[in-house]
Write a protein that holds these residues in place. Sequence first.
Motif, PDB file in Angstrom:
ATOM      1  N   PHE A 101      -8.938   4.027  -4.410  1.00 31.35           N
ATOM      2  CA  PHE A 101      -7.746   3.210  -4.647  1.00 31.35           C
ATOM      3  C   PHE A 101      -7.627   2.886  -6.126  1.00 31.35           C
ATOM      4  CE2 PHE A 101      -9.364   2.079  -0.446  1.00 31.35           C
ATOM      5  CZ  PHE A 101      -8.260   2.358   0.339  1.00 31.35           C
ATOM      6  N   LEU A 102      -6.384   2.785  -6.582  1.00 33.01           N
ATOM      7  CA  LEU A 102      -6.077   2.255  -7.902  1.00 33.01           C
ATOM      8  C   LEU A 102      -5.176   1.040  -7.705  1.00 33.01           C
ATOM      9  CD1 LEU A 102      -5.318   5.577  -9.817  1.00 33.01           C
ATOM     10  CD2 LEU A 102      -7.444   4.247  -9.854  1.00 33.01           C
ATOM     11  N   LEU A 103      -5.429   0.016  -8.485  1.00 32.37           N
ATOM     12  CA  LEU A 103      -4.702  -1.242  -8.331  1.00 32.37           C
ATOM     13  C   LEU A 103      -3.692  -1.397  -9.466  1.00 32.37           C
ATOM     14  CD1 LEU A 103      -4.864  -3.674  -6.363  1.00 32.37           C
ATOM     15  CD2 LEU A 103      -6.341  -4.788  -8.042  1.00 32.37           C
ATOM     16  N   ARG A 104      -2.475  -1.778  -9.124  1.00 32.43           N
ATOM     17  CA  ARG A 104      -1.427  -2.022 -10.105  1.00 32.43           C
ATOM     18  C   ARG A 104      -0.674  -3.294  -9.725  1.00 32.43           C
ATOM     19  NH1 ARG A 104      -4.112   1.368 -12.111  1.00 32.43           N
ATOM     20  NH2 ARG A 104      -3.456   3.365 -13.047  1.00 32.43           N
ATOM     21  N   VAL A 105       0.087  -3.835 -10.683  1.00 28.64           N
ATOM     22  CA  VAL A 105       0.947  -4.999 -10.455  1.00 28.64           C
ATOM     23  C   VAL A 105       2.354  -4.635 -10.927  1.00 28.64           C
ATOM     24  CG1 VAL A 105       1.416  -7.391 -11.084  1.00 28.64           C
ATOM     25  CG2 VAL A 105      -0.942  -6.656 -10.689  1.00 28.64           C
ATOM     26  N   ILE A 134      -0.040  -3.782  -5.931  1.00 27.63           N
ATOM     27  CA  ILE A 134       0.180  -2.490  -5.283  1.00 27.63           C
ATOM     28  C   ILE A 134      -1.142  -1.739  -5.229  1.00 27.63           C
ATOM     29  CG2 ILE A 134       1.477  -0.325  -5.315  1.00 27.63           C
ATOM     30  CD1 ILE A 134       3.545  -1.750  -7.095  1.00 27.63           C
ATOM     31  N   HIS A 135      -1.520  -1.293  -4.042  1.00 27.35           N
ATOM     32  CA  HIS A 135      -2.702  -0.459  -3.858  1.00 27.35           C
ATOM     33  C   HIS A 135      -2.245   0.992  -3.742  1.00 27.35           C
ATOM     34  CE1 HIS A 135      -4.937  -4.158  -2.972  1.00 27.35           C
ATOM     35  NE2 HIS A 135      -3.956  -4.475  -2.138  1.00 27.35           N
ATOM     36  N   LEU A 136      -2.613   1.807  -4.695  1.00 25.34           N
ATOM     37  CA  LEU A 136      -2.296   3.232  -4.662  1.00 25.34           C
ATOM     38  C   LEU A 136      -3.473   3.951  -4.011  1.00 25.34           C
ATOM     39  CD1 LEU A 136      -0.847   3.654  -8.270  1.00 25.34           C
ATOM     40  CD2 LEU A 136       0.403   3.193  -6.147  1.00 25.34           C
ATOM     41  N   ALA A 137      -3.266   4.439  -2.797  1.00 26.99           N
ATOM     42  CA  ALA A 137      -4.352   5.075  -2.040  1.00 26.99           C
ATOM     43  C   ALA A 137      -4.464   6.540  -2.469  1.00 26.99           C
ATOM     44  CB  ALA A 137      -4.096   4.959  -0.546  1.00 26.99           C
ATOM     45  N   VAL A 197       0.858  -1.186   0.000  1.00 25.96           N
ATOM     46  CA  VAL A 197       0.000   0.000   0.000  1.00 25.96           C
ATOM     47  C   VAL A 197       0.895   1.236   0.000  1.00 25.96           C
ATOM     48  CG1 VAL A 197      -1.834   1.248   1.180  1.00 25.96           C
ATOM     49  CG2 VAL A 197      -1.739  -1.251   1.330  1.00 25.96           C
ATOM     50  N   VAL A 198       0.627   2.150  -0.943  1.00 25.98           N
ATOM     51  CA  VAL A 198       1.379   3.403  -1.058  1.00 25.98           C
ATOM     52  C   VAL A 198       0.379   4.526  -0.900  1.00 25.98           C
ATOM     53  CG1 VAL A 198       2.889   4.803  -2.524  1.00 25.98           C
ATOM     54  CG2 VAL A 198       3.028   2.295  -2.605  1.00 25.98           C
ATOM     55  N   SER A 199       0.678   5.486  -0.008  1.00 24.70           N
ATOM     56  CA  SER A 199      -0.360   6.452   0.363  1.00 24.70           C
ATOM     57  C   SER A 199       0.052   7.915   0.279  1.00 24.70           C
ATOM     58  CB  SER A 199      -0.818   6.168   1.802  1.00 24.70           C
ATOM     59  OG  SER A 199       0.281   6.269   2.698  1.00 24.70           O
ATOM     60  N   ARG A 200       1.309   8.208  -0.051  1.00 22.55           N
ATOM     61  CA  ARG A 200       1.748   9.600  -0.109  1.00 22.55           C
ATOM     62  C   ARG A 200       1.715  10.108  -1.543  1.00 22.55           C
ATOM     63  NH1 ARG A 200       7.026   9.540   3.989  1.00 22.55           N
ATOM     64  NH2 ARG A 200       5.889   8.857   5.861  1.00 22.55           N
ATOM     65  N   TYR A 201       1.375  11.384  -1.684  1.00 20.79           N
ATOM     66  CA  TYR A 201       1.134  11.964  -3.013  1.00 20.79           C
ATOM     67  C   TYR A 201       2.320  11.764  -3.952  1.00 20.79           C
ATOM     68  CZ  TYR A 201       0.086  15.381  -6.658  1.00 20.79           C
ATOM     69  OH  TYR A 201      -0.134  15.982  -7.873  1.00 20.79           O
ATOM     70  N   ARG A 202       3.506  12.182  -3.515  1.00 15.29           N
ATOM     71  CA  ARG A 202       4.664  12.142  -4.417  1.00 15.29           C
ATOM     72  C   ARG A 202       4.965  10.728  -4.880  1.00 15.29           C
ATOM     73  NH1 ARG A 202      10.092  14.988  -2.424  1.00 15.29           N
ATOM     74  NH2 ARG A 202       8.655  16.755  -2.572  1.00 15.29           N
ATOM     75  N   ASP A 203       4.863   9.757  -3.987  1.00  8.86           N
ATOM     76  CA  ASP A 203       5.145   8.369  -4.352  1.00  8.86           C
ATOM     77  C   ASP A 203       4.089   7.821  -5.299  1.00  8.86           C
ATOM     78  OD1 ASP A 203       7.338   8.498  -2.602  1.00  8.86           O
ATOM     79  OD2 ASP A 203       6.105   7.846  -0.899  1.00  8.86           O
TER      80      ASP A 203
END
Length: 422
Positions: free
Chosen positions: A276-280, A298-301, A40-46
Amino acid sequence: MAAASVFERVLDYANRADPYPLYRELREKPVWREADGSYVVSRYRDIVALLHDPRLSSRNVGLGGFIHQDPPEHDRIRRILDRHYGPPETPDRIDRMEPDLLEIVTGLIDGFTGRTEIDLVDDFSYPLPVTAICRLLGVPLEDEPRFHAWADAVIDGLGPPAHTPEQARRKATDALAEMGEYFAILIDAHRAVVGEDLLSAIVADASTREGMSRAELTANAALLLIAGHETTVNLITNGMLTLLRHPDMLDRVRREPEFVIRTVEELLRYEPPVHFLLRVALDDVDIAGTTIPADATIHLAVASGSRDPHHVPDPDRFDPDRHDLERIDVDARESQHLGFGGGVHHCFGAPLARLETQLALTELALRLENPRLLADPPPYRPNPVLRGPRHLRIGFDRVRPAEEIGIPRSREAADEAARQLG
């Protein structure tokens, strides 16, 4: 039994009404590894960096169609669809819809006359984008009961894989297959009798016949129908809920015509329809000091990223004035919100969603006298990805007739009506 992770608590329906304190917890670490091996990635820049990273794939993690394809296949299909939807070759398709959209909005609100209470979702936020997308695509509105059931099944299957029951995923797959069969018949009808709608333009174009298979065409038609209304339902409903919680802002929408443009941008940041957006990962990816291994989910929050205090000051304050009107259409690499995603998958339907929501919130503000929430928080839809109220009960004293405030059939005249009311 291990305690639930922060991300698992976000997914818990008990926190659907207000997940934002949990997003603050998520942002305490840039990357979290979940028990199922996902990240899970939750910060804007990342998030922005990953949205633009070709080592992340969207394959088999979306609604079907080009949204779950990577370049070059994604780019090939999107170019074909774009030819008839937006600039540079069809720059005015959405602008030409504006009178029709305003007529739909006006007609729906006219239907509230004699009432003092509505469910905004059932009575307005759902029928508006459904009617709009049907007109845009050339889909018979009388078929709505059929594709409503299909759309519900697809959306129910959209949750994070480890938290989505296998039965729900199977129903989503079956619904997409049935929609493909439906659109195969509809596309043949559009080939036989070409209309002014988007599907007719696409199927009549030689580049479509040369560049897209029949299966690709039906899958992308289904995608446009579902994505073209589901997220807008949430955006309009979240928007009115937020304005009723901030009556000073509702008053400004009523009195300052251009303010609604900033308001919709702030809603996309503050209460977005997609969380959320889902990626692999196609390869090992280093982000914020963590190596995410190849094949990991990867869950992009994105809803968390839009409230990142390192990107936006005072992020938990609803402040439409923070948005610069001249930068609204910039790529998400620079924008103040991730409400339309970013990178190659930046939302295809963004221009239509913006216009529908701007018109909807403006006329609701102008015509509902003394509007107020009858239940707060409202009940939410179960899906954690597409977050919005399932119902939103609103009370009001009366509906101002369109003629009383001069509701017109163009945006310019609507702006003038708002100025006169103010």
